[in-house]
Write a protein that holds these residues in place. Structure first.
Motif, PDB file in Angstrom:
ATOM      1  N   PHE A   1       0.832  -1.205   0.000  1.00 33.11           N
ATOM      2  CA  PHE A   1       0.000   0.000   0.000  1.00 33.11           C
ATOM      3  C   PHE A   1       0.868   1.257   0.000  1.00 33.11           C
ATOM      4  O   PHE A   1       0.538   2.242  -0.664  1.00 33.11           O
ATOM      5  N   ALA A   2       1.986   1.228   0.716  1.00 34.05           N
ATOM      6  CA  ALA A   2       2.894   2.381   0.728  1.00 34.05           C
ATOM      7  C   ALA A   2       3.445   2.658  -0.671  1.00 34.05           C
ATOM      8  O   ALA A   2       3.561   3.821  -1.087  1.00 34.05           O
ATOM      9  N   LEU A   3       3.768   1.610  -1.404  1.00 39.05           N
ATOM     10  CA  LEU A   3       4.254   1.783  -2.781  1.00 39.05           C
ATOM     11  C   LEU A   3       3.170   2.378  -3.678  1.00 39.05           C
ATOM     12  O   LEU A   3       3.450   3.262  -4.501  1.00 39.05           O
ATOM     13  N   CYS A   4       1.941   1.919  -3.502  1.00 43.22           N
ATOM     14  CA  CYS A   4       0.825   2.485  -4.278  1.00 43.22           C
ATOM     15  C   CYS A   4       0.617   3.958  -3.929  1.00 43.22           C
ATOM     16  O   CYS A   4       0.344   4.781  -4.812  1.00 43.22           O
ATOM     17  N   MET A   5       0.762   4.283  -2.654  1.00 45.03           N
ATOM     18  CA  MET A   5       0.611   5.675  -2.220  1.00 45.03           C
ATOM     19  C   MET A   5       1.685   6.551  -2.847  1.00 45.03           C
ATOM     20  O   MET A   5       1.420   7.674  -3.285  1.00 45.03           O
ATOM     21  N   TRP A   6       2.893   6.048  -2.900  1.00 46.32           N
ATOM     22  CA  TRP A   6       4.009   6.775  -3.515  1.00 46.32           C
ATOM     23  C   TRP A   6       3.723   7.025  -4.989  1.00 46.32           C
ATOM     24  O   TRP A   6       3.949   8.119  -5.503  1.00 46.32           O
ATOM     25  N   ALA A   7       3.201   6.004  -5.677  1.00 47.49           N
ATOM     26  CA  ALA A   7       2.871   6.143  -7.099  1.00 47.49           C
ATOM     27  C   ALA A   7       1.773   7.193  -7.300  1.00 47.49           C
ATOM     28  O   ALA A   7       1.857   8.011  -8.220  1.00 47.49           O
ATOM     29  N   LEU A   8       0.751   7.173  -6.454  1.00 44.01           N
ATOM     30  CA  LEU A   8      -0.312   8.181  -6.541  1.00 44.01           C
ATOM     31  C   LEU A   8       0.251   9.587  -6.320  1.00 44.01           C
ATOM     32  O   LEU A   8      -0.081  10.526  -7.045  1.00 44.01           O
ATOM     33  N   ALA A   9       1.091   9.715  -5.306  1.00 40.55           N
ATOM     34  CA  ALA A   9       1.652  11.029  -4.974  1.00 40.55           C
ATOM     35  C   ALA A   9       2.534  11.563  -6.098  1.00 40.55           C
ATOM     36  O   ALA A   9       2.656  12.772  -6.274  1.00 40.55           O
ATOM     37  N   ALA A  10       3.120  10.661  -6.861  1.00 34.56           N
ATOM     38  CA  ALA A  10       4.010  11.086  -7.945  1.00 34.56           C
ATOM     39  C   ALA A  10       3.255  11.697  -9.116  1.00 34.56           C
ATOM     40  O   ALA A  10       3.810  12.516  -9.854  1.00 34.56           O
TER      41      ALA A  10
END
Length: 153
Positions: free
Chosen positions: A17-26
């Motif tokens: 989920f943290a990786l998905c959050m990072w992708a969204l934030a990018a």
């Protein structure tokens, strides 16, 4: 979806989920906030998350029961003292707080969707199966505990 229940270790779920959050934030807009405020809020959430996680692990160790969330049927004791008087899932609450800290650090309100996703995933595919196993092991004692203490906080 029973085949997915209790299959992925919760720390790995939180990491995904943290990786998905990072992708969204990018790719999505960020909130303009001072670095100082953002870092203080991030540190506070990380500290709170660490408190819940460590308190949960220590309570399990004191009770000499398993910390392995993939095999709840091997629990040797129902832990209802310490931090478990406030939350039935303090370690998962800690992970959710880590994810909230990550969203704050990323300065992305969209990343908060990852926290929500983590909570929904854990409720459906981890906690529900754990609670069925605890109900089978501890019966009425677990039912009383469940009715007295909230799942998250």
């Amino acid at each position: 979806m029973p085949t997915l229940e209790n299959r992925i270790p919760p720390p790995l779920v939180a990491t995904l989920f943290a990786l998905c959050m990072w992708a969204l934030a990018a790719v999505l807009p960020k909130v303009a906030v001072s670095d100082t405020l953002r870092l203080i809020a991030t540190a506070a959430l990380v500290a709170l998350g660490a408190f819940f996680c460590l308190a949960g692990v220590l309570s399990f160790r004191r009770a000499r029961t398993t910390v392995n969330p993939l095999k709840p049927q091997t629990a040797s004791a129902l832990v209802s003292s310490g931090i478990y008087r406030l939350s039935r899932n303090p370690m998962y609450l800690g992970f959710a707080l880590f994810l909230a800290a990550w969203a704050v650090f990323l300065a992305s309100p969209w990343a908060l969707l990852g926290v929500l996703g983590f909570i929904l995933y854990m409720n459906r595919l981890q906690i529900a199966a754990e609670e069925r196993a605890l109900e089978a092991l501890f019966g009425a004692e677990f039912s009383r505990y469940k009715s007295a203490v909230r799942r998250w906080l």
